[in-house]
Design a protein around this motif. Structure first.
Motif, PDB file in Angstrom:
ATOM      1  N   TYR A 237      -4.981  -5.874  -4.108  1.00 27.91           N
ATOM      2  CA  TYR A 237      -4.275  -4.767  -4.216  1.00 27.91           C
ATOM      3  C   TYR A 237      -2.773  -4.677  -3.957  1.00 27.91           C
ATOM      4  CZ  TYR A 237      -3.279   0.346  -2.703  1.00 27.91           C
ATOM      5  OH  TYR A 237      -2.789   1.510  -2.407  1.00 27.91           O
ATOM      6  N   ARG A 238      -2.016  -3.844  -4.758  1.00 21.44           N
ATOM      7  CA  ARG A 238      -0.541  -3.697  -4.580  1.00 21.44           C
ATOM      8  C   ARG A 238      -0.284  -2.148  -4.400  1.00 21.44           C
ATOM      9  NH1 ARG A 238       4.663  -5.996  -7.616  1.00 21.44           N
ATOM     10  NH2 ARG A 238       3.935  -7.776  -7.124  1.00 21.44           N
ATOM     11  N   ALA A 239       0.316  -1.615  -3.494  1.00 20.51           N
ATOM     12  CA  ALA A 239       0.638  -0.392  -3.268  1.00 20.51           C
ATOM     13  C   ALA A 239       1.552   0.263  -4.469  1.00 20.51           C
ATOM     14  CB  ALA A 239       1.414  -0.090  -2.106  1.00 20.51           C
ATOM     15  N   LYS A 240       1.607   1.522  -4.735  1.00 21.16           N
ATOM     16  CA  LYS A 240       2.441   1.916  -5.877  1.00 21.16           C
ATOM     17  C   LYS A 240       3.720   2.222  -5.275  1.00 21.16           C
ATOM     18  CE  LYS A 240      -0.701   3.205  -9.031  1.00 21.16           C
ATOM     19  NZ  LYS A 240      -2.130   2.941  -8.452  1.00 21.16           N
ATOM     20  N   GLY A 241       4.708   2.084  -6.034  1.00 22.29           N
ATOM     21  CA  GLY A 241       6.406   2.367  -5.944  1.00 22.29           C
ATOM     22  C   GLY A 241       6.859   1.765  -4.847  1.00 22.29           C
ATOM     23  N   CYS A 242       6.782   0.413  -5.141  1.00 15.53           N
ATOM     24  CA  CYS A 242       7.251  -0.458  -3.964  1.00 15.53           C
ATOM     25  C   CYS A 242       8.814  -1.022  -4.550  1.00 15.53           C
ATOM     26  CB  CYS A 242       6.535  -1.961  -3.703  1.00 15.53           C
ATOM     27  SG  CYS A 242       4.839  -1.395  -3.052  1.00 15.53           S
ATOM     28  N   ARG A 243       9.914  -0.796  -3.833  1.00 17.77           N
ATOM     29  CA  ARG A 243      11.068  -1.367  -4.046  1.00 17.77           C
ATOM     30  C   ARG A 243      11.746  -2.624  -3.589  1.00 17.77           C
ATOM     31  NH1 ARG A 243      14.703   3.473  -3.619  1.00 17.77           N
ATOM     32  NH2 ARG A 243      13.037   4.721  -2.880  1.00 17.77           N
ATOM     33  N   THR A 244      10.958  -3.059  -2.643  1.00 16.05           N
ATOM     34  CA  THR A 244      11.360  -4.326  -2.022  1.00 16.05           C
ATOM     35  C   THR A 244      10.130  -5.194  -1.620  1.00 16.05           C
ATOM     36  OG1 THR A 244      11.139  -3.692   0.233  1.00 16.05           O
ATOM     37  CG2 THR A 244      13.508  -3.382  -0.794  1.00 16.05           C
ATOM     38  N   ILE A 245      10.240  -6.164  -1.372  1.00 16.57           N
ATOM     39  CA  ILE A 245       9.258  -7.210  -1.100  1.00 16.57           C
ATOM     40  C   ILE A 245       8.639  -6.582   0.113  1.00 16.57           C
ATOM     41  CG2 ILE A 245      10.708  -8.988   0.015  1.00 16.57           C
ATOM     42  CD1 ILE A 245       7.654  -9.850  -2.071  1.00 16.57           C
ATOM     43  N   GLU A 246       9.438  -6.242   1.112  1.00 19.73           N
ATOM     44  CA  GLU A 246       8.759  -5.452   2.280  1.00 19.73           C
ATOM     45  C   GLU A 246       7.823  -4.264   2.007  1.00 19.73           C
ATOM     46  OE1 GLU A 246      11.995  -6.495   2.079  1.00 19.73           O
ATOM     47  OE2 GLU A 246      12.229  -8.108   3.465  1.00 19.73           O
ATOM     48  N   ASP A 247       8.200  -3.707   1.090  1.00 21.52           N
ATOM     49  CA  ASP A 247       7.355  -2.459   0.692  1.00 21.52           C
ATOM     50  C   ASP A 247       6.157  -3.180  -0.011  1.00 21.52           C
ATOM     51  OD1 ASP A 247       9.018  -0.506   1.064  1.00 21.52           O
ATOM     52  OD2 ASP A 247       9.561  -0.155  -0.933  1.00 21.52           O
ATOM     53  N   ILE A 248       6.225  -4.056  -0.852  1.00 28.53           N
ATOM     54  CA  ILE A 248       4.937  -4.476  -1.245  1.00 28.53           C
ATOM     55  C   ILE A 248       3.848  -5.092  -0.068  1.00 28.53           C
ATOM     56  CG2 ILE A 248       3.733  -6.469  -2.606  1.00 28.53           C
ATOM     57  CD1 ILE A 248       6.295  -6.277  -4.582  1.00 28.53           C
ATOM     58  N   SER A 252       0.939  -2.413   0.882  1.00 30.59           N
ATOM     59  CA  SER A 252      -0.028  -2.668   0.371  1.00 30.59           C
ATOM     60  C   SER A 252      -1.016  -3.030   1.397  1.00 30.59           C
ATOM     61  CB  SER A 252       0.114  -4.015  -0.530  1.00 30.59           C
ATOM     62  OG  SER A 252       1.008  -3.840  -1.600  1.00 30.59           O
ATOM     63  N   ARG A 253      -0.668  -3.656   2.543  1.00 38.26           N
ATOM     64  CA  ARG A 253      -1.738  -4.277   3.549  1.00 38.26           C
ATOM     65  C   ARG A 253      -1.950  -2.875   4.286  1.00 38.26           C
ATOM     66  NH1 ARG A 253      -1.759  -9.446   5.149  1.00 38.26           N
ATOM     67  NH2 ARG A 253      -1.501  -8.884   7.429  1.00 38.26           N
ATOM     68  N   SER A 254      -1.141  -2.051   4.691  1.00 35.69           N
ATOM     69  CA  SER A 254      -1.514  -0.740   5.338  1.00 35.69           C
ATOM     70  C   SER A 254      -2.454   0.025   4.645  1.00 35.69           C
ATOM     71  CB  SER A 254      -0.232  -0.120   5.797  1.00 35.69           C
ATOM     72  OG  SER A 254       0.668  -1.057   6.540  1.00 35.69           O
ATOM     73  N   GLU A 255      -2.141   0.110   3.388  1.00 36.51           N
ATOM     74  CA  GLU A 255      -3.003   1.074   2.589  1.00 36.51           C
ATOM     75  C   GLU A 255      -4.384   0.551   2.286  1.00 36.51           C
ATOM     76  OE1 GLU A 255      -1.015   2.328  -0.840  1.00 36.51           O
ATOM     77  OE2 GLU A 255       0.727   2.852   0.078  1.00 36.51           O
ATOM     78  N   ALA A 256      -4.712  -0.872   2.216  1.00 35.52           N
ATOM     79  CA  ALA A 256      -5.673  -1.456   1.754  1.00 35.52           C
ATOM     80  C   ALA A 256      -6.598  -1.858   2.885  1.00 35.52           C
ATOM     81  CB  ALA A 256      -5.469  -2.732   0.905  1.00 35.52           C
ATOM     82  N   PHE A 257      -6.042  -2.130   4.277  1.00 32.42           N
ATOM     83  CA  PHE A 257      -6.727  -2.759   5.401  1.00 32.42           C
ATOM     84  C   PHE A 257      -7.439  -1.496   6.129  1.00 32.42           C
ATOM     85  CE2 PHE A 257      -4.511  -7.065   5.156  1.00 32.42           C
ATOM     86  CZ  PHE A 257      -5.485  -7.378   4.258  1.00 32.42           C
ATOM     87  N   GLY A 258      -8.662  -1.539   6.772  1.00 31.83           N
ATOM     88  CA  GLY A 258      -8.980  -0.590   7.447  1.00 31.83           C
ATOM     89  C   GLY A 258      -8.554  -1.002   8.965  1.00 31.83           C
ATOM     90  N   THR A 259      -8.937   0.128   9.881  1.00 34.42           N
ATOM     91  CA  THR A 259      -8.217   0.006  11.291  1.00 34.42           C
ATOM     92  C   THR A 259      -8.855  -1.230  12.131  1.00 34.42           C
ATOM     93  OG1 THR A 259      -8.536   2.661  11.167  1.00 34.42           O
ATOM     94  CG2 THR A 259      -8.178   1.417  13.294  1.00 34.42           C
ATOM     95  N   ASP A 260     -10.268  -1.347  11.776  1.00 36.37           N
ATOM     96  CA  ASP A 260     -10.834  -2.562  12.595  1.00 36.37           C
ATOM     97  C   ASP A 260     -10.084  -4.039  12.186  1.00 36.37           C
ATOM     98  OD1 ASP A 260     -12.071  -0.693  13.906  1.00 36.37           O
ATOM     99  OD2 ASP A 260     -14.169  -1.248  13.098  1.00 36.37           O
ATOM    100  N   VAL A 261      -9.896  -4.186  10.715  1.00 38.55           N
ATOM    101  CA  VAL A 261      -9.224  -5.345  10.371  1.00 38.55           C
ATOM    102  C   VAL A 261      -7.682  -5.283  10.958  1.00 38.55           C
ATOM    103  CG1 VAL A 261      -8.162  -6.227   8.377  1.00 38.55           C
ATOM    104  CG2 VAL A 261     -10.636  -5.411   8.322  1.00 38.55           C
TER     105      VAL A 261
END
Lengths: 364, 92, 478
Positions: A237-248, A252-261
């Motif tokens: 998974y890669r989040a949309k609209g990333c302009r820097t590597i930190e964005d990616i 990506s990680r915040s949108e794709a992982f659930g709370t328990d993870v």
């Protein structure tokens, strides 16, 4: 959803399912995570190759995100459809043990190092173990004999001659139960064992109570490290609209992982920080040795240790509840010792005793 | 606690919602309750146990092989061109 | 107030292996981007690390060359940080039980001899390579170098000038190349250096604020960087121009300045932990002794031996010990023919020429030394002429092992038949009266022309001394 992928079995006696932590090259492996939603491995896990020779892999059962959840209920549901013999799944934090106990299935978590971990989505490498869940011990035995074996591609794989010893059967005559481990199904299991002429001893295994915190520390640190590779750069998974590597990384990680993870990741990196390493991580590694030494010693005096699989039949599914329930499963997770779940409880043995435990469980 | 969670978020390239932070905090606090008795375990003369099975020298010979192609490896890449994975320009 | 600079170095050296440290991908330099990659070294899940045995061999070798204690049980740890050149977001390295500790390297500078203590040597995997594309505002990622095996050699802060640093690095390079641990090519990045530097009042035992310059890749740049950074530190202390902070800095050799870095290295806490997937490596006596037995003589000992026992001059001996490959071929060839000086000449002139033509370095000399020895013996025994011998050497470069057979096949065996030589000489002299007259008139060159013609006619197969005498005799008669 029970299956991520499924074909109709053509030959029921040889039909098995894998859980979605085991990599297959002809279908995606997602580990229950949005991060790996469309990820397909370029290779099959060793257990897949071994099964494919004589069995038909009919599908993959879904798992909680990275199998960190309370239960492996899709595996139970798949078995209850009665179309498959067994489910091959990765036990990492007790989900299969609890599900098997609550549903009356048999589950074997063999000795660490007897089944190759090559081709698994790694969670906690020092404890992850491929096991078999089925309706009865005979099927567990049959499928375990197929997937067990030395593998040069797994650096923790035991030599073949050691693995062969796991097939040997010695009778289980003495069983220890441990003070402080009160939980579901203990009384009826004790009754069944006694009916088979088994002697029951109660022991004061205080150190076993510490396995829970120690395994939470070790497994979340290893988990944190194992999922840091999922960063939206190479695959997945890669989040949309990333302009820097930190964005990616962050989006990506915040949108794709659930709370328990996320909880486990944060806790895992917490225990590894230079301030905490000694008093938490290193301490947990030492506690692990004490737990193992205690059990090794105890298992020279008895043939098996009986532990409840969970506290009650009504389990909630959040991270704290999973932590509470790991009280029962952590002693096996942290030591790599074999466990058979039968009659609703865990029967834990010395290294390579899974053959004896399975034979014993048939009598219950 | 908030400072700790902020640092851990950064270290792990995550941004948590307030709700998520609350669950994380609850989890940290729950495990922390068990730590005093964990800390009391006498481990002074105990060596750390990293590996649960006693193996050593699991080594391979120095032989190379290339069974996977670059195209296969980049099939699922979010962004790849000309044989490279690509990311936004990094500033050193 | 006088100040002194205190320098410690971390030197990264890529090991001379065929494959990577934890997977079977090729470790060779120079492939197309991402051609030497597999699921493991591009950060996909499922594969497990298996240690390349050669990496341990070379790690031990490096340690023995640098007088280190070898840890008989050595283990691997994971170091965690996010950066696109690190596909797993961790590097497997050695923190808790590195393969070598407590070594020593002896150096010599204009100020005399000095020992530099080695703190430790650890094995680890390299990171990938990033290529920045300003035009498209992108960074391109190449994982070929990911997991290429390295040793990191960490010195104590025992160095106190750029000159000492250069002497230390040259010494390291010489020893490691000699032991075939690495080709140590700065220009290809197989040798790189991090410079830790601080300045303090002379004689003080307290260290000043330390800065680190990473990934330096030439001796000239390292010298300039040390000089700049030393001046910057002293200026900051004396003139209070800035407050020194412990940090990682990037050396910009074009601008001649160092700059604070704003990326990964500020992370600080790497959250190391032991890798449960890689079992400990236990080095028993058999293994230890096997590696010990493969160690080469140190270059300066070899040089001395070449001079004292084999009678080589300082220049030849020094030139040979620049390259382990030169020494290996030299020793094989010498064992075959016993002619040390001749062998040195053939290697340092003729072999070096051929290497040059092929744009190869001295370390790439890979010919059969015994064949070279046989060839030199054929020349010394006057069985093959020098010009033809050079032709045969070219064949040996291509892998030939039997120079005598080549000489026979090509008709290069020198004729001892003076009758044939006399006949050729008579013909040439008779056919070129002008050259004969010119020579008699005092033109030395004319003799060489006649000599060359005879040699060509004889296809080089004669003893030049014999030819010379017969030719002089014939000219006198004419």
């Amino acid at each position: 959803m029970i299956y991520t992928t499924k074909k109709e079995p053509t030959y029921q006696q040889k039909a098995v399912a894998l859980d979605d932590m085991i990599l297959t090259k002809d279908s995606p492996t997602s580990a229950g995570s949005k991060m790996l939603e469309n990820f397909t491995s370029l290779f099959d896990g060793t257990v897949v190759e071994k099964l494919a020779e004589n069995y038909e892999i009919v599908g993959k059962v879904t798992v909680s995100e990275f199998s960190r959840g309370m239960l492996a209920d899709s595996a139970v549901a798949a078995l209850d459809e009665k179309q498959i013999k067994g489910v091959i799944g990765v036990e990492t934090n007790g989900a299969y043990t609890r599900s098997a106990a609550l549903s009356g299935k048999v589950f074997v978590k063999p000795t660490y190092g007897t089944v190759s971990r090559f081709g698994l989505i790694p969670v906690a490498c020092s404890g992850d173990t491929v096991g078999v869940m089925a309706d009865n011990a005979e099927t567990c035995e049959e499928l375990l004999s197929v997937i067990a074996g030395h593998d040069d591609k797994d650096g923790t794989s035991l030599p073949q001659e050691m693995i062969e010893k796991a097939k040997e059967v010695t009778p289980v005559k003495k069983v220890a139960i441990v003070k402080g481990f009160d939980g579901a199904a203990v009384e009826s299991a004790v009754e069944k064992a006694r009916a088979q002429g088994v002697e029951i001893f109660e022991v004061d295994g205080e150190i076993l109570l510490q396995a829970k915190a120690a395994w939470a520390i070790l497994s979340s640190a290893e988990f944190c490290n194992n999922v840091s590779k999922y960063d939206g750069v190479k695959y997945g998974y890669r989040a949309k609209g990333c302009r820097t590597i930190e964005d990616i990384y962050v989006k990506s990680r915040s949108e794709a992982f659930g709370t328990d993870v996320k909880t486990a990741i944060l806790y895992g990196s917490h225990v590894l920080s230079s301030d905490n390493y000694e008093k938490m991580y290193d301490k947990a590694l030492r506690v692990r040795r004490l737990v193992r030494e205690y059990l090794d010693d105890l298992l020279t005096k008895v043939d098996a240790v009986m532990l409840p699989a969970c506290s009650t039949a009504n389990l909630s599914v959040n991270a704290i509840s999973v932590y509470e329930e790991s009280l029962y499963t952590a002693p096996a997770s942290i030591t790599g010792l074999p466990v058979v779940v039968a009659s609703g409880v865990q029967w834990l043995g010395k290294p390579l005793a899974e053959g004896s435990l399975l034979a014993f469980s048939k009598q219950l | 606690m908030q400072d700790l969670l902020d640092t851990l978020e950064k270290v792990n390239q995550l941004a948590l919602t307030q709700d998520e932070k609350a669950s994380v905090q609850a989890y940290f606090e729950r495990v922390a309750q068990d730590l005093p008795s964990f800390a009391e375990v006498d481990t002074q003369n105990v060596t750390p146990m990293v590996y649960v099975m006693p193996l050593s020298n699991v080594l391979r010979e120095d032989e190379s092989s290339q069974p996977f192609t670059r195209d296969d490896l980049q099939k699922g890449a979010p962004e790849a061109e000309d044989g490279y994975w690509e990311v936004p320009r990094l500033i050193e | 107030m006088e100040y002194e600079v205190v320098i410690g170095l971390e030197v990264h050296v890529e090991l001379a292996t065929n494959s990577k440290i934890f997977c079977s991908c090729s470790a060779k330099y120079g492939a197309e981007q991402n051609e030497h990659v597999c699921p493991a070294c591009c950060g996909m899940p499922g594969m497990l690390p298996i240690v390349n045995k050669k990496v341990v061999d070379l790690g031990m070798t490096a340690g023995m060359m640098l007088n280190c204690h070898i840890n008989r049980t050595t283990t691997f740890d994971k170091k965690n940080y996010y950066y696109p050149d690190l596909p797993g977001a961790y590097q497997t390295t050695q923190l808790f039980a590195p393969i070598c500790v407590n070594g020593r390297v002896d150096i010599e500078t204009s100020k005399g001899k000095k020992s530099v203590r080695i703190k430790q040597i650890h094995m680890e995997e390299d990171a990938g390579k990033l290529v920045h594309d300003d035009w498209r505002d992108l960074t391109m990622v190449d994982y070929n170098r990911t997991s290429v095996p390295l040793v990191e050699i960490v010195s104590q802060p025992d160095l106190s000038s750029a000159e000492e640093v250069v002497a230390y690095l040259e010494r390291l390079r010489s020893l490691l190349r000699f032991a075939k641990v690495s080709d140590c090519r700065w220009e290809q990045g197989s040798m790189r250096c991090d410079v830790n530097l601080s300045v303090r009042e002379k004689g003080s035992d307290k260290l000043g604020v330390r800065t680190e310059m990473k990934n330096m890749n030439s001796l000239a740049a390292i010298t300039r960087a040390i000089e700049y950074e030393t001046a910057r530190h002293i200026d900051a202390i004396v003139n209070k121009t800035e407050e020194l902070v412990q940090e990682t800095r990037r050396w910009d050799d074009e601008k001649g300045k160092s700059f604070a870095m704003r990326t990964k290295e500020t992370a600080g806490d790497y959250r190391y932990f032991p890798d449960p997937n890689v079992m400990p490596v236990v080095i028993d006596d058999v293994w230890y002794d096997r590696i010990k037995a493969t160690l080469p003589e140190f270059p300066e000992i070899k040089k001395q031996r070449y001079m004292e026992e084999l009678g080589l001059g300082d220049f030849d001996a020094s030139s040979l010990v620049e390259s382990r490959a030169f020494c290996d071929v030299f020793e094989e060839a010498y064992a075959e023919c016993g002619l040390a000086k001749d062998v040195a000449n053939w290697i340092l002139k003729d072999c070096a020429n051929l290497l040059n033509k092929k744009q190869m370095t001295a370390d790439m000399l890979a010919i059969d030394g015994r064949a070279l020895g046989k060839l030199i013996k054929l020349v010394a025994d006057e069985k093959v002429g020098r010009a033809n011998a050079k032709f045969i050497l070219a064949e040996i470069f291509e892998g030939a092992t039997d120079p005598e057979k080549i000489a026979e096949e090509k008709g290069f065996i020198v004729s001892n038949d003076t009758g044939l030589i006399e006949k050729v000489v008579a013909e040439i002299v008779a056919a070129d009266p002008k050259s004969v007259a010119d020579y008699k008139g005092g033109k030395e060159k004319a003799f060489m022309a006649l000599f060359g013609k005879c040699m060509r006619e004889l296809r080089g197969n004669c003893n030049p001394q014999v030819l010379r005498e017969l030719l002089l005799k014939e000219i006198e008669k004419a």
